[in-house]
Design an enzyme around this catalytic site. Sequence first.
Site, PDB file in Angstrom:
ATOM      1  N   ASP A  74     -12.544  -2.315  -9.610  1.00  0.00           N
ATOM      2  CA  ASP A  74     -11.742  -2.239  -8.287  1.00  0.00           C
ATOM      3  C   ASP A  74     -10.267  -1.968  -8.402  1.00  0.00           C
ATOM      4  O   ASP A  74      -9.445  -2.816  -9.097  1.00  0.00           O
ATOM      5  CB  ASP A  74     -11.934  -3.455  -7.626  1.00  0.00           C
ATOM      6  N   GLU A 109     -12.430   2.588  -9.775  1.00  0.00           N
ATOM      7  CA  GLU A 109     -11.803   3.053  -8.557  1.00  0.00           C
ATOM      8  C   GLU A 109     -10.213   3.428  -8.814  1.00  0.00           C
ATOM      9  O   GLU A 109      -9.345   2.473  -9.133  1.00  0.00           O
ATOM     10  CB  GLU A 109     -11.812   2.242  -7.588  1.00  0.00           C
TER      11      GLU A 109
END
Length: 590
Positions: free
Chosen positions: A257, A321
């Site tokens: 993330d 990401e």
Amino acid sequence: MAVSKTAGRGFESLCPCQVQISRKQVSALVPPPVRCLQNGRPRPAGDCPLANLKPNPAGHPWWRGAVVYQIYPRSYLDTNRDGIGDLPGITLKLPYIARLGVEAIWISPFFKSPMSDFGYDVSDYCDVDPIFGTLGDFDALLAEAHRLGLKVIIDQVYAHTSDAHAWFAASRAAREGPYADWYVWRNPKPDGTPPNNWQSVFGGPAWTWDARRQQYFMHNFLSTQPQLNVHNPDVQEALLAAAKFWLDKGVDGFRLDAINFAMFDPDFRDNPPWPAEGRVITRPFDLQHHIYNQSHPDIPIFMERIRTLADGYGAVFTVAEVPGPDPLPEMTAFTAGEKRLSSAYSFDFLYAKKLSARRVKASQLNWAGPFSEGWPSWAFSNHDAPRCVSRWCPSGGDRLKFAKLTNALLLCLRGNPILYQGEELGLPQADVGFEDLQDPEAIANWPRTLGRDGARTPMPWSKDNAYAGFSEAKPWLPIGQGHTELAAAEQEGDPLSVLEFTRRMLSIRLASPALRLGSVTFPEGAEPLLAFRREEAGETVICLFNLGMDDVAVPEALVARASVLIGSGAGNAPPKVLAPLAVWIGREAA
């Protein structure tokens, strides 16, 4: 009012098989056990376009070209009647997911957390939050997924923790000690103001005063998400230990993330201003070029440590990401060669207001080189972005037809498609009223941003109760408008539904070396026609999409030697004209 199962769908090309071809059959090259259908009627024996297609060639890791299905666990299925989805709910629906034809699932955070940012504020990396279940529930989920042939990818949040994490409690207790430098602490300026001008993504300064340490701590997101000092080798070791915990359990990959926020400029220089002219500004964060608060050049070095750990467990998929206005250099740095991550994805499509042939071509050609240059992943919708059907469908367009187009396009791209829960049903973005908002970003910046809740509403499974089969209690977010009519049970078995179309498209990709691994080229053409070729191992697939609301001419030479694999709003013959929002995908004769 219920929607007719055939409303707005138009003519469909229904091959390949009406019944899903399993991964085991494809890998063993066993013919499908049922006859293929063409326009609802059986094809002649041996005439299925899948008959001569071959699976992913040997020598490639399982993940290259694989389709990943993203699950937002709070909103998938509630089994304990608290209005919040849970791990046992995911386990119950794994057969549904396997029958879609995807090869892996990615589960958004389910770790212990105060839920200030709904799981992205982790207080224990190695345990399950009770609202989702237990470690035993996760073990059962993992075992069932593997039994069904599904790989399991989980989130890892390395840029920050929750302020409820034991590491942070120890770090804020004193300026000296083993955890003192695990987070980012700075003295105030002489006038008491924060150490520099960095702003947080969710609004306001990226610094909060802590009375215990008499210092500011950094947070790129919420003030309850203190920034980890990933420059510190001890922090890296702790994060790798957490990853090893899950790898030892048998997970098959990690989604990292906001990994480009993991490291920052150690000199804490001010970010330069970014003038607002010509842009929509929703928060102070938008008024800076984010040069120093993130994207430090040592991040790829840490990724090499992650890759070394992962390689000890076989073909583990690692995907980053990478948010930001210019993600390509970081995506390339994160994935190039054999020592870093498997893949990365950006917000090229997730925040795009319009779908155009130009955008698709530019995004794909950035990744048209050899595998050694890096490998992309793609998402059109997810838990952080409005659903693409609502963002992109032209005014007056049929959203169900457009959902087939976007799903087919995503599954034709070079890279790893990430299909977000509900995309297979054609769900539109839900309109969540202010009184029902849960997203802290939306609440803080209302009404300048509508936040993320509209993409996070509960998955509609049936019309059995007031909550679309998601729960027997009031859900944490309301059911989206019109979602019950699009529930999975309502579409199941309907050959003209978005769900069944998506299953057939997934079957084609699974069996096609060209779509999984092939090169991508774009013949000359004008908007709104999007046309490209995928080629690999002697197979050529032609992909045609009309992104507009008028008929478009198709160059005859482009399709002259092709036969249909699947279509929506188009006939089986190679088209001379493509109707609005139509799809035609064909395979060239060898």
